[in-house]
Design an enzyme around this catalytic site. Structure first.
Site, PDB file in Angstrom:
ATOM      1  CE  LYS A 266      85.682  -3.292 151.847  1.00  0.00           C
ATOM      2  NZ  LYS A 266      86.021  -4.355 151.124  1.00  0.00           N
TER       3      LYS A 266
ATOM      4  N   PRO B   9      95.744  -5.176 156.231  1.00  0.00           N
ATOM      5  CG  PRO B   9      95.366  -7.230 155.594  1.00  0.00           C
ATOM      6  CD  PRO B   9      94.942  -6.102 156.293  1.00  0.00           C
TER       7      PRO B   9
ATOM      8  CB  ALA C 177      96.866  -4.035 147.700  1.00  0.00           C
ATOM      9  N   GLY C 178      94.366  -5.514 150.000  1.00  0.00           N
ATOM     10  CA  GLY C 178      93.670  -6.905 150.666  1.00  0.00           C
ATOM     11  C   GLY C 178      92.457  -6.986 150.304  1.00  0.00           C
ATOM     12  N   GLY C 179      91.806  -5.708 149.943  1.00  0.00           N
ATOM     13  CA  GLY C 179      90.056  -5.920 150.029  1.00  0.00           C
ATOM     14  C   GLY C 179      89.533  -5.535 151.001  1.00  0.00           C
ATOM     15  CG  MET C 180      90.510  -6.873 154.338  1.00  0.00           C
ATOM     16  SD  MET C 180      91.379  -7.504 155.876  1.00  0.00           S
ATOM     17  CE  MET C 180      90.574  -6.907 157.249  1.00  0.00           C
TER      18      MET C 180
ATOM     19  CB  SER D 121      88.668   3.401 152.218  1.00  0.00           C
ATOM     20  OG  SER D 121      88.446   3.332 150.920  1.00  0.00           O
ATOM     21  CB  ALA D 122      90.547   2.515 157.241  1.00  0.00           C
TER      22      ALA D 122
ATOM     23  CG  ASP E 220      85.363   0.458 150.043  1.00  0.00           C
ATOM     24  OD1 ASP E 220      84.242  -0.028 149.814  1.00  0.00           O
ATOM     25  OD2 ASP E 220      86.345  -0.582 149.951  1.00  0.00           O
TER      26      ASP E 220
HETATM   27  O1  C5P Z   1      86.946   3.957 144.790  1.00  0.00           O
HETATM   28  P1  C5P Z   1      88.135   3.090 144.827  1.00  0.00           P
HETATM   29  O2  C5P Z   1      89.410   3.896 144.642  1.00  0.00           O
HETATM   30  O3  C5P Z   1      88.069   2.011 146.080  1.00  0.00           O
HETATM   31  O4  C5P Z   1      88.197   2.359 143.534  1.00  0.00           O
HETATM   32  C1  C5P Z   1      89.429   1.730 142.938  1.00  0.00           C
HETATM   33  C2  C5P Z   1      89.022   1.217 141.587  1.00  0.00           C
HETATM   34  O5  C5P Z   1      88.080   0.126 141.792  1.00  0.00           O
HETATM   35  C3  C5P Z   1      88.201   2.004 140.820  1.00  0.00           C
HETATM   36  O6  C5P Z   1      88.975   3.180 140.051  1.00  0.00           O
HETATM   37  C4  C5P Z   1      87.224   1.333 139.803  1.00  0.00           C
HETATM   38  O7  C5P Z   1      88.325   0.985 138.639  1.00  0.00           O
HETATM   39  C5  C5P Z   1      87.100   0.167 140.632  1.00  0.00           C
HETATM   40  N1  C5P Z   1      85.715   0.284 141.313  1.00  0.00           N
HETATM   41  C6  C5P Z   1      84.726  -0.115 140.489  1.00  0.00           C
HETATM   42  N2  C5P Z   1      83.320   0.014 140.925  1.00  0.00           N
HETATM   43  C7  C5P Z   1      83.192   0.459 142.365  1.00  0.00           C
HETATM   44  C8  C5P Z   1      84.333   0.490 143.271  1.00  0.00           C
HETATM   45  C9  C5P Z   1      85.820   0.500 142.688  1.00  0.00           C
HETATM   46  O8  C5P Z   1      84.857  -0.382 139.229  1.00  0.00           O
HETATM   47  N3  C5P Z   1      81.888   0.274 142.877  1.00  0.00           N
END
Ligand code: C5P
Length: 321
Positions: free
Chosen positions: A8, A96, A98-101, A105-106, A138
């Site tokens: 995403k 990628p 650890a790319g923010g995409m 989660s996918a 995500d």
């Molecule tokens: O939920 P996810 O594993 O993607 O999030 C990774 C980390 O990013 C969380 O442990 C948290 O530190 C931070 N995060 C957050 N607020 C969100 C999503 C993620 O602080 N809404």
């Protein structure tokens, strides 16, 4: 069972102050992209073990221990449904790391859909999304796909009407950014405030820690409804921009080169460091990608279109196919 789940881009992301659980309330507009992950799930030859193999983009950087999101999804689903069947999961990465995409989660979303069929569980999408939300914020969006507004942690979703197809050149860095570190930088004194693109960092509507009283930009939603890429490009926004750039300052060059190269707009995807560069069409995306690579501001450029559907079973792997 073979399942494809999309990565995403956040077209819009506004972030509030963290609540007691450390999570940040946010309001985002997600778009699912044609860059995706593929998970194949097979019953093990014997026994009930869970096994994982990974290939594809940045595969060497994916953990294959118990922290892996596909494995965690499988364990969670087995426990939830009370099954002890085991599986061999094979992940083919296109997003990628650890790319923010939302690549991880996918993987989790695709695994939930694949094992639901392989283990003949018959869970609803809502049940899978509720389980997935406990693995990563995500996961519910990669299950849903298309374009949606996310609130809460990003896991409370409302579909958004969008017309047409948008073309992206995704500027990728080989060293990723850690999502928790970017959020921590956002929280640091002086880490908030106006984003570097000049827009006001939302948070104006905060109700205090853990709450965020914000709406997505109505003009951005109008651009999506109209399929107006030029207008969308002007309204892309990410509150984490300043925090990510303070951790990776040379990302600023990606934005400068994209702008000079005639991009319709550019935005940090999620917590970065991938930068999504919006193009007029596929040829324009390729031209922008060539400029980004030529100027040496991206380690790689991947091309994507959106929106696309959420996690789905590939037809040739469906039961009875
Ligand atoms: O939920 P996810 O594993 O993607 O999030 C990774 C980390 O990013 C969380 O442990 C948290 O530190 C931070 N995060 C957050 N607020 C969100 C999503 C993620 O602080 N809404």
């Amino acid at each position: 069972m073979r399942v494809r789940a999309p990565g995403k881009v956040n077209l819009f992301l506004t972030v509030g102050p963290p609540g007691g659980d450390g999570y940040h309330p946010l309001v985002s507009v997600f778009q699912a992209l044609s860059l995706g992950e593929e998970v194949t799930a097979r019953l093990p030859g014997e026994g009930a073990e869970l096994r994982l193999t990974v290939e594809g983009l940045h595969a060497d950087r994916v953990p294959t221990d118990e922290s892996n999101l596909a494995l965690r999804a499988a364990r969670l689903l087995a426990e939830h449904a009370g099954v002890d069947a085991g599986a061999h999961l094979h992940v083919r990465k296109g997003v990628p790391v650890a790319g923010g995409m939302a690549g991880g989660s996918a993987d989790a979303a695709a695994t939930l859909v694949a094992l639901d069929v392989l283990w003949d569980l018959g869970l609803s999408r809502t049940e899978l999304a509720d389980l997935g939300a406990t693995l990563g914020a995500d996961v519910p969006f990669t299950l849903l796909g298309q374009t949606a507004i996310g609130s809460g942690r990003g896991d409370v979703l409302t579909p958004v009407l969008a017309h047409g197809t948008f073309h992206w050149a995704m500027a990728v860095r080989s060293d990723g950014l850690s999502t928790p570190e970017v959020f921590a930088e956002f929280d640091a004194p002086g880490g908030r405030g106006p984003a570097a693109d000049g827009t006001v960092a939302a948070g104006d509507g905060d109700r205090g820690p853990g709450a965020l009283d914000a709406e997505p930009d109505p003009v951005l939603l109008q651009a999506l409804r109209a399929g107006d890429a030029a207008l969308l490009g002007q309204r892309l926004h990410n509150d984490l921009h300043g925090a990510a750039l303070s951790l990776a300052p040379d990302l600023a060059e990606v934005f400068a080169v994209a702008q000079d190269g005639g991009a319709l707009g550019a935005v940090l995807s999620g917590s970065g460091p991938t930068v999504a560069v919006l193009a007029r069409d596929a040829a324009h995306a390729r031209a922008l990608g060539a400029v980004l690579l030529g100027e040496g501001v991206a380690d790689d450029v991947l091309y994507a279109t959106g929106p696309v559907p959420g996690a789905r079973l590939l037809v040739d792997s469906a039961p009875g196919a």
